[in-house]
Write a protein that holds these residues in place. Structure first.
Motif, PDB file in Angstrom:
ATOM      1  N   GLU A  54       0.665  -1.305  -0.164  1.00  0.00           N
ATOM      2  CA  GLU A  54      -0.040   0.416  -0.317  1.00  0.00           C
ATOM      3  C   GLU A  54       0.680   1.581  -0.276  1.00  0.00           C
ATOM      4  OE1 GLU A  54      -1.754   1.034   4.347  1.00  0.00           O
ATOM      5  OE2 GLU A  54      -2.288  -1.484   3.394  1.00  0.00           O
ATOM      6  N   GLN A  55       2.421   1.163   0.860  1.00  0.00           N
ATOM      7  CA  GLN A  55       2.735   2.040   1.348  1.00  0.00           C
ATOM      8  C   GLN A  55       4.256   2.326   0.098  1.00  0.00           C
ATOM      9  OE1 GLN A  55       4.440   2.071   4.558  1.00  0.00           O
ATOM     10  NE2 GLN A  55       2.005   3.348   5.875  1.00  0.00           N
ATOM     11  N   TRP A  56       4.507   1.592  -0.303  1.00  0.00           N
ATOM     12  CA  TRP A  56       6.302   1.697  -1.094  1.00  0.00           C
ATOM     13  C   TRP A  56       5.488   2.316  -2.734  1.00  0.00           C
ATOM     14  CZ3 TRP A  56      10.302   3.167  -1.441  1.00  0.00           C
ATOM     15  CH2 TRP A  56      11.658   3.076  -2.810  1.00  0.00           C
ATOM     16  N   PRO A  57       4.111   2.246  -3.404  1.00  0.00           N
ATOM     17  CA  PRO A  57       3.790   2.739  -4.514  1.00  0.00           C
ATOM     18  C   PRO A  57       4.076   3.913  -4.387  1.00  0.00           C
ATOM     19  CG  PRO A  57       2.662   1.180  -4.314  1.00  0.00           C
ATOM     20  CD  PRO A  57       3.786   1.408  -3.208  1.00  0.00           C
ATOM     21  N   ILE A  58       3.756   5.311  -3.236  1.00  0.00           N
ATOM     22  CA  ILE A  58       3.283   6.406  -3.114  1.00  0.00           C
ATOM     23  C   ILE A  58       5.025   6.788  -2.924  1.00  0.00           C
ATOM     24  CG2 ILE A  58       2.719   7.912  -1.927  1.00  0.00           C
ATOM     25  CD1 ILE A  58       0.375   6.198  -1.273  1.00  0.00           C
ATOM     26  N   HIS A  59       5.781   6.204  -2.247  1.00  0.00           N
ATOM     27  CA  HIS A  59       6.947   6.738  -1.640  1.00  0.00           C
ATOM     28  C   HIS A  59       7.573   6.437  -3.477  1.00  0.00           C
ATOM     29  CE1 HIS A  59       5.707   5.694   3.262  1.00  0.00           C
ATOM     30  NE2 HIS A  59       5.107   6.977   2.622  1.00  0.00           N
ATOM     31  N   LYS A  60       7.850   5.613  -3.839  1.00  0.00           N
ATOM     32  CA  LYS A  60       8.517   5.344  -5.013  1.00  0.00           C
ATOM     33  C   LYS A  60       8.715   6.581  -6.185  1.00  0.00           C
ATOM     34  CE  LYS A  60       9.976   1.661  -8.702  1.00  0.00           C
ATOM     35  NZ  LYS A  60      10.285   0.481  -8.790  1.00  0.00           N
ATOM     36  N   ALA A  61       7.128   6.637  -5.920  1.00  0.00           N
ATOM     37  CA  ALA A  61       7.155   8.623  -6.923  1.00  0.00           C
ATOM     38  C   ALA A  61       8.101   9.795  -6.715  1.00  0.00           C
ATOM     39  CB  ALA A  61       5.429   8.799  -6.834  1.00  0.00           C
ATOM     40  N   ASP A  62       8.234   9.836  -4.240  1.00  0.00           N
ATOM     41  CA  ASP A  62       8.596  10.184  -4.000  1.00  0.00           C
ATOM     42  C   ASP A  62      10.691  10.773  -4.252  1.00  0.00           C
ATOM     43  OD1 ASP A  62       9.471  12.836  -2.533  1.00  0.00           O
ATOM     44  OD2 ASP A  62       8.497  12.521  -0.919  1.00  0.00           O
ATOM     45  N   SER A  63      11.258  11.204  -4.823  1.00  0.00           N
ATOM     46  CA  SER A  63      13.025  10.809  -5.491  1.00  0.00           C
ATOM     47  C   SER A  63      12.875  10.985  -4.147  1.00  0.00           C
ATOM     48  CB  SER A  63      13.484  12.125  -6.271  1.00  0.00           C
ATOM     49  OG  SER A  63      12.609  12.909  -6.002  1.00  0.00           O
ATOM     50  N   LYS A  64      12.580  11.947  -2.932  1.00  0.00           N
ATOM     51  CA  LYS A  64      13.488  12.655  -1.508  1.00  0.00           C
ATOM     52  C   LYS A  64      13.299  10.709  -1.044  1.00  0.00           C
ATOM     53  CE  LYS A  64      12.300  16.697  -1.844  1.00  0.00           C
ATOM     54  NZ  LYS A  64      12.038  18.073  -0.595  1.00  0.00           N
ATOM     55  N   ILE A  65      12.498  10.473  -1.460  1.00  0.00           N
ATOM     56  CA  ILE A  65      12.237   8.950  -0.296  1.00  0.00           C
ATOM     57  C   ILE A  65      12.561   8.355  -1.131  1.00  0.00           C
ATOM     58  CG2 ILE A  65      10.834   7.056   0.103  1.00  0.00           C
ATOM     59  CD1 ILE A  65       8.605   9.522   1.220  1.00  0.00           C
ATOM     60  N   SER A  66      12.661   7.907  -2.839  1.00  0.00           N
ATOM     61  CA  SER A  66      13.432   6.998  -3.709  1.00  0.00           C
ATOM     62  C   SER A  66      14.343   7.254  -4.318  1.00  0.00           C
ATOM     63  CB  SER A  66      12.368   6.072  -4.075  1.00  0.00           C
ATOM     64  OG  SER A  66      11.358   6.470  -5.117  1.00  0.00           O
ATOM     65  N   GLY A  67      14.642   8.250  -4.457  1.00  0.00           N
ATOM     66  CA  GLY A  67      15.879   7.855  -4.670  1.00  0.00           C
ATOM     67  C   GLY A  67      16.107   8.497  -6.604  1.00  0.00           C
ATOM     68  N   PRO A  68      17.040   8.741  -7.205  1.00  0.00           N
ATOM     69  CA  PRO A  68      16.732   9.028  -9.009  1.00  0.00           C
ATOM     70  C   PRO A  68      16.301   7.561  -9.355  1.00  0.00           C
ATOM     71  CG  PRO A  68      19.183   8.398  -7.966  1.00  0.00           C
ATOM     72  CD  PRO A  68      18.645   8.844  -6.698  1.00  0.00           C
ATOM     73  N   PHE A  69      16.737   6.609  -8.453  1.00  0.00           N
ATOM     74  CA  PHE A  69      16.238   5.947  -9.652  1.00  0.00           C
ATOM     75  C   PHE A  69      14.801   4.383  -8.945  1.00  0.00           C
ATOM     76  CE2 PHE A  69      21.184   5.555  -9.175  1.00  0.00           C
ATOM     77  CZ  PHE A  69      20.778   5.757 -10.270  1.00  0.00           C
ATOM     78  N   GLY A  70      13.970   5.697  -8.091  1.00  0.00           N
ATOM     79  CA  GLY A  70      12.891   4.687  -7.605  1.00  0.00           C
ATOM     80  C   GLY A  70      12.852   3.523  -7.212  1.00  0.00           C
TER      81      GLY A  70
END
Length: 174
Positions: A54-70
């Motif tokens: 539930e959370q990772w798809p949202i966080h993956k889209a945020d480069s501050k969380i998932s970095g430049p490579f998601g």
């Protein structure tokens, strides 16, 4: 090789899943750095594996969380720089905190030396640590010499010899 002045305040944030994984050796490095340098504020921000769907798809889209490579792991340095992926994070921390060792001779080319050390790190991580992970967490059929992990066990012995040769050529502290 860059090292950190003891009075400079440093904020390090590591983001990874709330499990051990490929970043675990870097976690140990960072804990050692935080214990050695009182000016380092190190914290880890966990992504909850049990809520990943539930959370990772949202966080993956945020480069501050998932970095430049998601992707994870991600290290944030002083709230300004994001470094992604396990090997680059480990190599960055090693360079910043003087963990890479020194060339055998005073007039050694620092770029060549860095290449040798990067080779050691890559060999240790990609050829040895990952292989050991697969061996330890798998059901190895040692009686079947054709089993993929049994072959990997035999390959690992050669990889250890290769790593020892690289270590002998790259740096004295090892």
């Amino acid at each position: 090789m860059s090292t950190i002045a003891s009075e400079e305040k440093i904020k390090i944030r590591l983001r990874y899943w709330n499990v051990r994984g490929r970043i675990q050796p870097v976690r140990f490095m960072l804990e050692d750095v935080a214990a050695t340098y009182p000016n380092v504020d190190y914290q880890e921000d966990f992504e909850l594996l049990e809520k990943a769907a539930e959370q990772w798809p949202i966080h993956k889209a945020d480069s501050k969380i998932s970095g430049p490579f998601g992707n994870l792991p991600v290290l944030t340095w002083n709230d300004t720089h994001i470094i992604a992926q396990t090997l680059p994070i480990g190599q960055f921390i090693a360079r910043k905190f003087g963990m890479y060792g020194t060339p055998k001779t005073a007039n050694a080319d620092p770029i060549v030396f860095q290449g040798l050390i990067d080779g050691v790190v890559s060999c240790a991580y990609t050829d040895i640590i990952i292989s050991l992970f697969f061996i330890l967490y798998s059901q190895v059929e040692f009686d079947n010499p054709e089993h993929a992990y049994a072959i990997l066990v035999k390959k690992s012995a050669g990889d250890f010899k290769m790593l020892n040769n690289l270590l002998a050529k790259s740096s004295t502290p090892f």
